[in-house]
Design an enzyme around this catalytic site. Sequence first.
Site, mmCIF file in Angstrom:
data_model
loop_
_atom_site.group_PDB
_atom_site.id
_atom_site.type_symbol
_atom_site.label_atom_id
_atom_site.label_comp_id
_atom_site.label_asym_id
_atom_site.label_seq_id
_atom_site.Cartn_x
_atom_site.Cartn_y
_atom_site.Cartn_z
ATOM 1 N N CYS A 176 -5.652 -7.211 4.723
ATOM 2 C CA CYS A 176 -5.571 -7.629 6.010
ATOM 3 C C CYS A 176 -6.004 -6.497 7.050
ATOM 4 O O CYS A 176 -7.096 -5.953 6.933
ATOM 5 C CB CYS A 176 -3.867 -7.873 6.555
ATOM 6 S SG CYS A 176 -3.724 -8.733 7.925
ATOM 7 N N GLU A 192 -3.795 -12.467 0.623
ATOM 8 C CA GLU A 192 -2.636 -11.481 0.827
ATOM 9 C C GLU A 192 -1.182 -12.391 0.336
ATOM 10 O O GLU A 192 -0.998 -13.248 0.889
ATOM 11 C CB GLU A 192 -2.496 -11.020 2.569
ATOM 12 C CG GLU A 192 -1.642 -9.784 2.567
ATOM 13 C CD GLU A 192 -1.741 -9.608 4.077
ATOM 14 O OE1 GLU A 192 -1.624 -8.241 4.073
ATOM 15 O OE2 GLU A 192 -1.818 -10.249 4.798
ATOM 16 N N LYS A 215 0.132 -2.168 0.570
ATOM 17 C CA LYS A 215 -0.244 -2.081 1.824
ATOM 18 C C LYS A 215 0.389 -0.834 2.547
ATOM 19 O O LYS A 215 1.496 -0.680 2.435
ATOM 20 C CB LYS A 215 0.043 -3.427 2.637
ATOM 21 C CG LYS A 215 -0.463 -3.460 4.028
ATOM 22 C CD LYS A 215 -0.367 -4.614 4.728
ATOM 23 C CE LYS A 215 -1.249 -4.986 5.882
ATOM 24 N NZ LYS A 215 -0.813 -6.468 6.372
#
EC number: 3.5.5.1
Length: 314
Positions: free
Chosen positions: A166, A47, A132
């Site tokens: 994540c 990430e 994200k």
Amino acid sequence: MGEFGEVTLGVAQAAPVYFDREASTEKARGLIREAGEKGVDLLAFGETWLTGYPYWKDAPWSREYNDLRARYVANGVMIPGPETDALCQAAAEAGVDVAIGVVELEPGSLSSVYCTLLFISREGEILGRHRKLKPTDSERRYWSEGDATGLRVYERPYGRLSGLNCWEHLMMLPGYALAAQGTQFHVAAWPNMASSASELLSRAYAYQAGCYVLCAGGLGPAPGELPDGIAAESLDHLTGESCIIDPWGKVIAGPVSCEETLITARVSTASIYRRKSLTDVGGHYSRPDVFRFEVDRSERPRVVFRDGDVDDRG
């Protein structure tokens, strides 16, 4: 007659060069080159690998903290831009598909960044990006929220490719949206894989979606390379622990702790079809007559001007 194929998967576990996007890009190019030499078909990075996860995000507010945040944003990466052009060239030269976490700079404001997972083809083209959807906890001090334009799978020679960042794996619905599109190879980009929750969520997704999962965890800089004002304890959780998981939720390569390495696994698509033939949650093991799920993948520009022009730079 359809035949099962074999694919070599790879995870690059390495620390970026913090606050230096050019040096980090060169390091990524070297890792892509190494993956190509080892016959890797798909390579995953962690990430926001380029240019690093803000591991100091929970530190108390101070002048030093604010300076670090300013430097972090200033080192954001434009998509497309010089850094992504260099990565595309490296992918083409190595013949490797790449999924890499990027601190993406919004070109409209030049002062906001996203936690983005960037997909690059072995032909040297940008396949797409996923921002994200919901930064977690103190990550919101740094990253803007993304939309669903990148919530899609990509057709590749070896199968269908997807990815999430994540704790998007905890949200369930983003993962189901990808499973419903038939993902077969999924990149789970984490700042680390050290917590039991990271492994649990990644293994669960592999089993639920019936796909291979490349869990890419990050490493922080060495203690001697810490920026001023940041305590060494901030790095405790950036130990990597990257691994590769099969469609039955079994770890087949890794995890590796606190070490820069290239983790690889040679796998067969047969396992995907065996798993999905039993329970395909995006197909025969679903009930669309009972549950309705809609994903809005339309773009959400921050500004639409009265003359009809759209500020699409972001």
